[in-house]
Write an enzyme that holds these catalytic residues in place. Structure first.
Site, PDB file in Angstrom:
ATOM      1  N   ASP A 165       0.864  -1.179   0.000  1.00 49.99           N
ATOM      2  CA  ASP A 165       0.000   0.000   0.000  1.00 49.99           C
ATOM      3  C   ASP A 165       0.904   1.234   0.000  1.00 49.99           C
ATOM      4  O   ASP A 165       2.137   1.140   0.098  1.00 49.99           O
ATOM      5  CB  ASP A 165      -0.985  -0.040   1.179  1.00 49.99           C
ATOM      6  CG  ASP A 165      -2.189   0.875   0.936  1.00 49.99           C
ATOM      7  OD1 ASP A 165      -2.140   1.711   0.013  1.00 49.99           O
ATOM      8  OD2 ASP A 165      -3.186   0.772   1.678  1.00 49.99           O
TER       9      ASP A 165
ATOM     10  N   GLU B 113     -10.282   7.497   4.402  1.00 48.44           N
ATOM     11  CA  GLU B 113      -9.141   7.016   5.188  1.00 48.44           C
ATOM     12  C   GLU B 113      -8.989   7.803   6.501  1.00 48.44           C
ATOM     13  O   GLU B 113      -9.983   8.196   7.108  1.00 48.44           O
ATOM     14  CB  GLU B 113      -7.867   7.015   4.341  1.00 48.44           C
ATOM     15  CG  GLU B 113      -8.015   6.122   3.104  1.00 48.44           C
ATOM     16  CD  GLU B 113      -6.737   5.988   2.311  1.00 48.44           C
ATOM     17  OE1 GLU B 113      -5.656   5.832   2.900  1.00 48.44           O
ATOM     18  OE2 GLU B 113      -6.814   6.031   1.069  1.00 48.44           O
TER      19      GLU B 113
HETATM   20  C1  BGC Z   1      -5.124   3.172   0.340  1.00 48.32           C
HETATM   21  C2  BGC Z   1      -5.387   2.121  -0.708  1.00 48.32           C
HETATM   22  C3  BGC Z   1      -5.310   2.730  -2.082  1.00 48.32           C
HETATM   23  C4  BGC Z   1      -3.950   3.381  -2.244  1.00 48.32           C
HETATM   24  C5  BGC Z   1      -3.737   3.970  -3.628  1.00 48.32           C
HETATM   25  C6  BGC Z   1      -3.888   3.963   0.050  1.00 48.32           C
HETATM   26  O1  BGC Z   1      -3.791   5.042   0.881  1.00 48.32           O
HETATM   27  O2  BGC Z   1      -5.008   2.559   1.605  1.00 48.32           O
HETATM   28  O3  BGC Z   1      -6.635   1.525  -0.471  1.00 48.32           O
HETATM   29  O4  BGC Z   1      -5.537   1.757  -3.046  1.00 48.32           O
HETATM   30  O5  BGC Z   1      -3.823   4.402  -1.284  1.00 48.32           O
HETATM   31  O6  BGC Z   1      -4.409   5.146  -3.789  1.00 48.32           O
END
Ligand code: BGC
Length: 751
Positions: free
Chosen positions: A312, A522
């Site tokens: 990630d 998030e």
């Molecule tokens: C998230 C992921 C995402 C990635 C790419 C991360 O911060 O946890 O779910 O796919 O960013 O944008």
């Protein structure tokens, strides 16, 4: 807030490779595995390590794309990335969704360099977060967020939404989607709950597999030209942080891990998923990016996953910066690669590339491990057909956002909306009444969509397409502007004009009060209290004093506590985050143009400290520990009535290895057409590990005219009767089981 600032916030063997025969390239007559082998044999170490490196679009941008500015690639930087650093993958937007044309242009420039200016002409795999539809493509069709898709309990809708998403993403020239989220949503505080399919491991398993089939297509090892590679995420155990805050520690005993959190990933692997993204966080004190046990022993050796694993965002670096299990970045790189991460979402520089090169030269990481990772990546590129044609297909653009796709989104929104309360059949409302519409989510498009919509946070109200209606606009269209008074009353967490709202309510026949959450994604969606903000509660309490009927609309990504106001409302509609068609769908349900059929895919807690999921234990069934939520998992009312009868099991005694066939009749005894999700629960009466009171083991959505009746069938297999035993292995124990469907129950014995 963009992804860069976000980083601040969050701060084998080689032989396996060649035995996993899986594809045949019709053009050359060579198997895909053979092609991979050939490529690897020609690649330099630099070219290989480059394939394992993924950077974000910002790194190769000249101008940031924003509401007022067009994104522009910096071709020099792009060439540096792809030719000098051999970068194999690029991701994301900077900072705002682009049109299909802009995307096609960007992808064409990227692939031009990859296939025309590099020695081996290896195309770039571009990855994007298309979480509820292709949310970074301006014209695309967006759907309810996954929690809403789950509430519709319609596997076909989930699969079709996957098909449409794949088509629209591919139309932009992109071939890889960082979705589905397969975390089981059992921590309602967690700001990513809305990205999940809810709290039942069984439901997440079913929806996840259906979505993957939609995104990737059938069983063909090659992915069709209108399909893309899915990325199951975030493996494993991300969705239940103890604190409820994003990217914070989880403690998950092995039994729970295997019973609840692993099955959706297992089913995704069985469905053929091509990639996996690793959990950013730690479980049981081990950051998952450093866990050889989870990334190799369980994922590869047990589940048999053959695709590639991507980290990630910035999370390899986090092993030393945040998690403190590595003393420096280089050690972190070694740890993650040796644990089983094949590609690093670095994403802002070439540190991973440089450090991994050094590690191989120093003998700290074997070239075999590099070959293994790169082979997995190249194989997916070949399966996607990128070597044959890495460019966007201009013809596909025409269908992006077409009416047929939008209709499916509207259907999904309508089917997701869940009627939680309907005292004295206050709903549906008559169309000849006067209403007050108020509350923070009444006149916002962003609040109906939330994170991952046009921007990462989804909070730029001004860039949402105006042709999609807010709840207010949809209600106005339904009953005429002159019959609707709008007073916001409050913002998300502060009062604006409650007194004006109260005065307006007095002159109306009913108050439609739209509550919920502002847009978030998030960590920025972290909260300290699950209760809905005080200002919103005050609005409802003040309106209640008028004696006018109150209908609550809840537009929220997680079940915010409403205990203090539930009794003031005659009607309650849970809308989740219903997407761009949500305003319309809510008005359709409010005024009876659609009969609601959603059911909760999560438990709606009554108190912030009483968080128990539906598959609680017997000790939680009785006072003083009783499971007593505001609304239970699976709950949802309709404007019609369904009666269940004649539950029949095909055998009273089941021998090991046999399936159990179950049937029952469901009748629409009301006066309206309606859809009903029939849910089957199983209870194991006695077993060596305390049994849950009940577990979902089947669901089917049916449609019935008034007076109509259908037979619904289910089949239970050995797997459905199994559980993780005392030795942490999946077992089945003989004994008595009970099947429950609605108010009907039947027991059977497993010999
Ligand atoms: C998230 C992921 C995402 C990635 C790419 C991360 O911060 O946890 O779910 O796919 O960013 O944008």
């Amino acid at each position: 807030m963009n992804k860069i600032s976000k980083t601040i916030f969050s701060a084998i063997t080689i032989s396996i490779l060649f035995f996993t025969l899986s594809g045949f390239d019709e053009n050359s007559g060579e198997t895909i595995d053979k092609k991979v082998e050939n490529l690897i044999s020609q690649m330099t170490l630099q070219e290989k390590v480059g394939q394992m490196t993924q950077i974000t679009l910002q790194v190769v941008g000249k101008t940031q794309g924003s509401a007022g500015q067009k994104f522009e690639l910096d071709e020099k930087k792009l060439e540096e990335a792809i030719v000098k650093y051999n970068v194999g993958s690029i991701l994301n937007v900077w900072d705002v969704a682009m049109s299909v044309d802009e995307w096609q242009n960007v992808i064409t420039k990227i692939q031009d360099i990859a296939v025309k200016k590099t020695r081996l002409q290896i195309p770039v795999i571009y990855g994007i977060d298309a979480i509820h539809g292709a949310n970074y493509i301006k014209e695309a069709t967006l759907f309810p967020q996954s929690i809403g898709m789950a509430a519709a309990w319609n596997l076909d809708l989930v699969k079709k939404s996957g098909e449409i998403t794949a088509f629209e993403v591919r139309a932009a020239g992109i071939s890889w989607n960082f979705n589905p989220v397969l975390g089981v949503g059992r921590q309602p505080l967690w700001p990513r709950l809305f990205e999940t399919y809810g709290e039942s491991s069984y439901a997440v398993t079913q929806f996840g597999a259906a979505y993957i089939k939609g995104i990737e297509g059938g069983d063909n090892p090659k992915i069709a030209k209108d399909k893309i590679a899915a990325c199951m995420k975030h493996y494993l155990g991300y969705s239940i942080p103890s604190s409820g805050k994003d990217r914070t520690p989880a403690w998950i005993p092995e039994r729970m891990l295997r019973e609840i959190f692993l099955p959706p990933f297992k089913a995704a692997v069985d469905a053929g998923v091509h990639t996996v993204m690793v959990n950013s966080s730690e479980i049981n004190g081990i950051p998952v990016h450093s866990s050889h046990y989870l990334l190799t022993e369980v994922l590869r050796n047990e589940l048999g996953f053959k695709g590639f694993a991507v980290s990630d965002w910035g999370d390899i670096e986090m092993l030393y910066k945040r998690e403190k299990v590595a003393a420096n970045r280089k050690e972190a790189v070694k740890m993650a690669v040796m644990a089983g991460v094949d590609m690093c979402m670095v994403p802002l520089d070439y540190s991973f590339y440089n450090e991994l090169l050094e590690l191989v030269k120093e003998g700290e990481v074997s070239e075999q491990r590099i070959d293994q990772a790169v082979s997995r990546i190249l194989k997916v590129k070949l399966q996607l057909g990128l070597f044959e044609n890495a460019y966007p297909d201009p013809q596909m653009k025409k269908k992006v956002g077409c009416d047929e796709f939008v209709r499916l989104s509207l259907q999904a929104a309508r089917e997701s909306i869940t009627l939680l309360k309907n005292n004295d059949s206050i709903l549906p409302l008559d169309k000849d009444i006067k209403v007050l519409v108020c509350g923070p989510t009444a006149n916002s498009r962003a609040y109906l969509n939330s994170g991952w919509t046009y921007t990462w946070q989804g909070d730029k109200e001004e860039i949402y397409p105006k042709n999609k209606k807010t709840v207010l606009e949809a209600v106005q269209a339904k009953i005429g502007e002159k019959n609707v008074v709008y007073v916001p009353g409050t913002k998300y967490d502060s009062i604006i004009d409650i007194t004006t709202a109260v005065e307006a309510a007095k002159k109306s026949d009913a108050a439609i009060v739209c509550l919920g959450e502002k847009a978030y994604c998030e960590s920025l969606g972290n909260i300290d209290d699950l209760t809905l903000p005080e200002a919103q509660l005050q609005l409802v309490k003040a309106l209640a004093k008028t004696g006018k009927p109150i209908i609550l609309i809840l537009a929220e990504g997680r079940p915010r506590i409403i205990n203090g106001i539930v009794d003031h409302a005659q009607g309650i509609l849970m809308a989740y985050l219903p997407g761009p068609e949500g305003g319309q769908a809510i008005a359709d349900v409010l005024f009876g143009d659609c009969n609601p059929s959603g059911k909760l895919p999560i438990t709606y807690p009554r108190y912030p400290n009483a968080i128990t999921c539906y598959d609680y234990k017997y000790s939680e069934q009785v006072e003083p520990n009783k499971y007593d939520p505001q609304f239970p998992f699976g709950f949802g009312l309709s404007y019609t009535k369904f009666e269940y009868s004649d539950l029949k099991l095909d055998k009273p005694i089941l021998k090991e290895g046999q399936n159990l066939n179950i049937r029952l009749k469901v009748k629409n005894t009301g006066k309206r057409f309606g859809k009903e999700t029939v849910m089957l629960y199983l209870s194991d009466v006695v077993r060596s590990v305390t049994p849950p009171f009940k577990q979902l083991r089947g669901f089917k959505k049916i449609a019935l005219k008034p007076g109509g009746q259908k037979e619904v069938t289910f089949t239970l297999t050995k797997d459905d009767l199994s559980f993780i035993g005392r030795k942490n292995k999946r077992i089945v124990e003989a004994g008595q089981f009970i099947v429950t469907v609605g108010n009907l129950r039947q027991g059977f014995i497993l010999e």
